[in-house]
Write a protein that holds these residues in place. Structure first.
Motif, PDB file in Angstrom:
ATOM      1  N   ARG A 143       0.820  -1.215   0.000  1.00  0.00           N
ATOM      2  CA  ARG A 143       0.000   0.000   0.000  1.00  0.00           C
ATOM      3  C   ARG A 143       0.856   1.267   0.000  1.00  0.00           C
ATOM      4  O   ARG A 143       0.468   2.278  -0.591  1.00  0.00           O
ATOM      5  CB  ARG A 143      -0.944  -0.004   1.197  1.00  0.00           C
ATOM      6  CG  ARG A 143      -2.000  -1.095   1.126  1.00  0.00           C
ATOM      7  CD  ARG A 143      -3.155  -0.803   2.050  1.00  0.00           C
ATOM      8  NE  ARG A 143      -4.133  -1.885   2.082  1.00  0.00           N
ATOM      9  CZ  ARG A 143      -5.031  -2.129   1.141  1.00  0.00           C
ATOM     10  NH1 ARG A 143      -5.082  -1.363   0.064  1.00  0.00           N
ATOM     11  NH2 ARG A 143      -5.881  -3.133   1.266  1.00  0.00           N
ATOM     12  N   SER A 144       2.003   1.218   0.643  1.00  0.00           N
ATOM     13  CA  SER A 144       2.854   2.413   0.721  1.00  0.00           C
ATOM     14  C   SER A 144       3.509   2.755  -0.606  1.00  0.00           C
ATOM     15  O   SER A 144       3.960   3.881  -0.815  1.00  0.00           O
ATOM     16  CB  SER A 144       3.933   2.222   1.791  1.00  0.00           C
ATOM     17  OG  SER A 144       4.886   1.250   1.383  1.00  0.00           O
ATOM     18  N   LYS A 145       3.545   1.785  -1.521  1.00  0.00           N
ATOM     19  CA  LYS A 145       4.233   1.987  -2.800  1.00  0.00           C
ATOM     20  C   LYS A 145       3.320   2.479  -3.910  1.00  0.00           C
ATOM     21  O   LYS A 145       3.785   2.737  -5.019  1.00  0.00           O
ATOM     22  CB  LYS A 145       4.891   0.675  -3.253  1.00  0.00           C
ATOM     23  CG  LYS A 145       6.107   0.274  -2.433  1.00  0.00           C
ATOM     24  CD  LYS A 145       6.691  -1.032  -2.944  1.00  0.00           C
ATOM     25  CE  LYS A 145       7.935  -1.409  -2.150  1.00  0.00           C
ATOM     26  NZ  LYS A 145       8.493  -2.704  -2.609  1.00  0.00           N
TER      27      LYS A 145
ATOM     28  N   ALA B 177       0.025   4.982  -5.292  1.00  0.00           N
ATOM     29  CA  ALA B 177      -0.903   6.108  -5.162  1.00  0.00           C
ATOM     30  C   ALA B 177      -1.961   5.960  -6.248  1.00  0.00           C
ATOM     31  O   ALA B 177      -1.746   5.306  -7.268  1.00  0.00           O
ATOM     32  CB  ALA B 177      -0.168   7.430  -5.301  1.00  0.00           C
TER      33      ALA B 177
ATOM     34  N   THR C  44      -3.260  12.747   4.187  1.00  0.00           N
ATOM     35  CA  THR C  44      -2.472  11.931   3.262  1.00  0.00           C
ATOM     36  C   THR C  44      -1.028  11.839   3.732  1.00  0.00           C
ATOM     37  O   THR C  44      -0.417  10.751   3.721  1.00  0.00           O
ATOM     38  CB  THR C  44      -2.526  12.526   1.846  1.00  0.00           C
ATOM     39  OG1 THR C  44      -3.883  12.600   1.413  1.00  0.00           O
ATOM     40  CG2 THR C  44      -1.730  11.685   0.863  1.00  0.00           C
TER      41      THR C  44
ATOM     42  N   TYR D   7       0.949   8.297   4.810  1.00  0.00           N
ATOM     43  CA  TYR D   7       2.153   7.822   4.117  1.00  0.00           C
ATOM     44  C   TYR D   7       3.438   8.196   4.852  1.00  0.00           C
ATOM     45  O   TYR D   7       4.535   8.015   4.324  1.00  0.00           O
ATOM     46  CB  TYR D   7       2.185   8.381   2.686  1.00  0.00           C
ATOM     47  CG  TYR D   7       1.255   7.664   1.736  1.00  0.00           C
ATOM     48  CD1 TYR D   7       1.700   6.597   0.962  1.00  0.00           C
ATOM     49  CD2 TYR D   7      -0.074   8.046   1.606  1.00  0.00           C
ATOM     50  CE1 TYR D   7       0.854   5.938   0.085  1.00  0.00           C
ATOM     51  CE2 TYR D   7      -0.939   7.388   0.728  1.00  0.00           C
ATOM     52  CZ  TYR D   7      -0.462   6.336  -0.024  1.00  0.00           C
ATOM     53  OH  TYR D   7      -1.295   5.676  -0.892  1.00  0.00           O
TER      54      TYR D   7
ATOM     55  N   VAL E 297       2.291  12.208  -2.446  1.00  0.00           N
ATOM     56  CA  VAL E 297       2.953  11.014  -1.914  1.00  0.00           C
ATOM     57  C   VAL E 297       4.277  10.718  -2.617  1.00  0.00           C
ATOM     58  O   VAL E 297       5.242  10.262  -1.996  1.00  0.00           O
ATOM     59  CB  VAL E 297       2.008   9.795  -2.043  1.00  0.00           C
ATOM     60  CG1 VAL E 297       2.683   8.534  -1.555  1.00  0.00           C
ATOM     61  CG2 VAL E 297       0.718  10.051  -1.281  1.00  0.00           C
TER      62      VAL E 297
ATOM     63  N   ALA F 112       4.750   8.279  -4.689  1.00  0.00           N
ATOM     64  CA  ALA F 112       4.888   6.835  -4.505  1.00  0.00           C
ATOM     65  C   ALA F 112       5.701   6.237  -5.645  1.00  0.00           C
ATOM     66  O   ALA F 112       5.969   6.878  -6.661  1.00  0.00           O
ATOM     67  CB  ALA F 112       3.499   6.191  -4.449  1.00  0.00           C
TER      68      ALA F 112
END
Length: 241
Positions: free
Chosen positions: A74-76, A78, A99, A103, A150, A152
């Motif tokens: 999920r962190s990788k 957007a 947001t 993150y 983010v 990402a």
């Protein structure tokens, strides 16, 4: 790499919407996902995001599936949805703050990125406003600002240009190219085929839930034995077959 391998899925086990999809999105490239309404583009995206689970097949980010490493997955990634989704009780700035917290973006980095994005999309005056007072285009900008905040490793975008003014479209395209140069892998679903042809490196032509053609424009032209036609003409040949 985002790797989708032999994925079949849909809203119920008895009715598959997408069938045996296999494709990848690597670092520093923009892949265009194109197809008619109902072709399975949004369903594909929902499977990648983990909002739906494949009936069969696997989806992995850098070698890990959502189940294998949920936090890393999920962190990788957007996401910019087609339809804006926001909290009516939060201002634009509070959406950005939320947001950043989700993150774990450092405060200094958050402030720098957020203010740059607000300026680029001409939203500084609206930072303390509530989104239910925004036009549809301004609501879409909330989604765009949060996603680009983010930075990402991967970004999935579903029809981001709906309701946007020309300057906002120019800004998002500029950011996509900048993020690509920084190594981001981008999956972009769009109906604007001339724009896709100009900005995407590779294409996936989806029809009735199946990938009919994939590759660079030159690859697709060769598969159709039509070496000089546009992406739009390629698309029409596929969906009218």
């Amino acid at each position: 790499m985002l790797q989708v391998e032999k994925v079949t899925g849909g809203y119920s086990l008895s009715h598959a919407v997408i069938h045996q999809l296999t494709f990848s999105v690597t670092n520093a490239e923009i892949v265009g996902l194109i197809g008619l309404n109902g072709a399975g583009k949004s369903t594909t995206i929902k499977h990648i995001l983990g909002l739906m689970s494949p009936h069969t097949g696997t989806i992995k980010l850098d070698g890990n599936s959502l189940k294998e490493d949920t936090k890393s997955y999920r962190s990788k990634i957007a996401y910019i949805p087609e339809v804006p989704q926001f909290y009516e009780e939060l201002t634009l700035w509070e959406h950005l703050e939320l947001t950043a917290l989700a993150y774990q973006i450092p405060t200094e980095t958050f402030l720098s990125r957020a203010n740059d994005l607000l300026e680029l999309f001409r939203m500084q005056r609206a930072k303390k406003w509530f989104p239910n007072t925004f036009s549809k285009g301004m609501q879409q900008k909330i989604m765009i600002l949060c996603a680009f905040l983010v930075e990402a490793k991967y970004m999935v975008i579903d029809e981001p240009f709906v309701g946007l003014d020309p300057l906002a479209i120019q800004a998002i395209l500029q950011l996509l190219l900048e993020m690509k140069q920084k190594g981001m892998g981008i999956l972009l679903s769009t109906h604007i085929l001339s724009m896709a042809e100009k900005y995407c490196d590779r294409f996936l032509i989806l029809d009735q839930g199946r990938i009919k053609l994939a590759g660079t424009l030159q690859d697709i032209q060769l598969q159709l034995n039509q070496p000089s036609i546009s992406l739009e003409e390629c698309f029409y040949k596929v969906v009218n077959d």
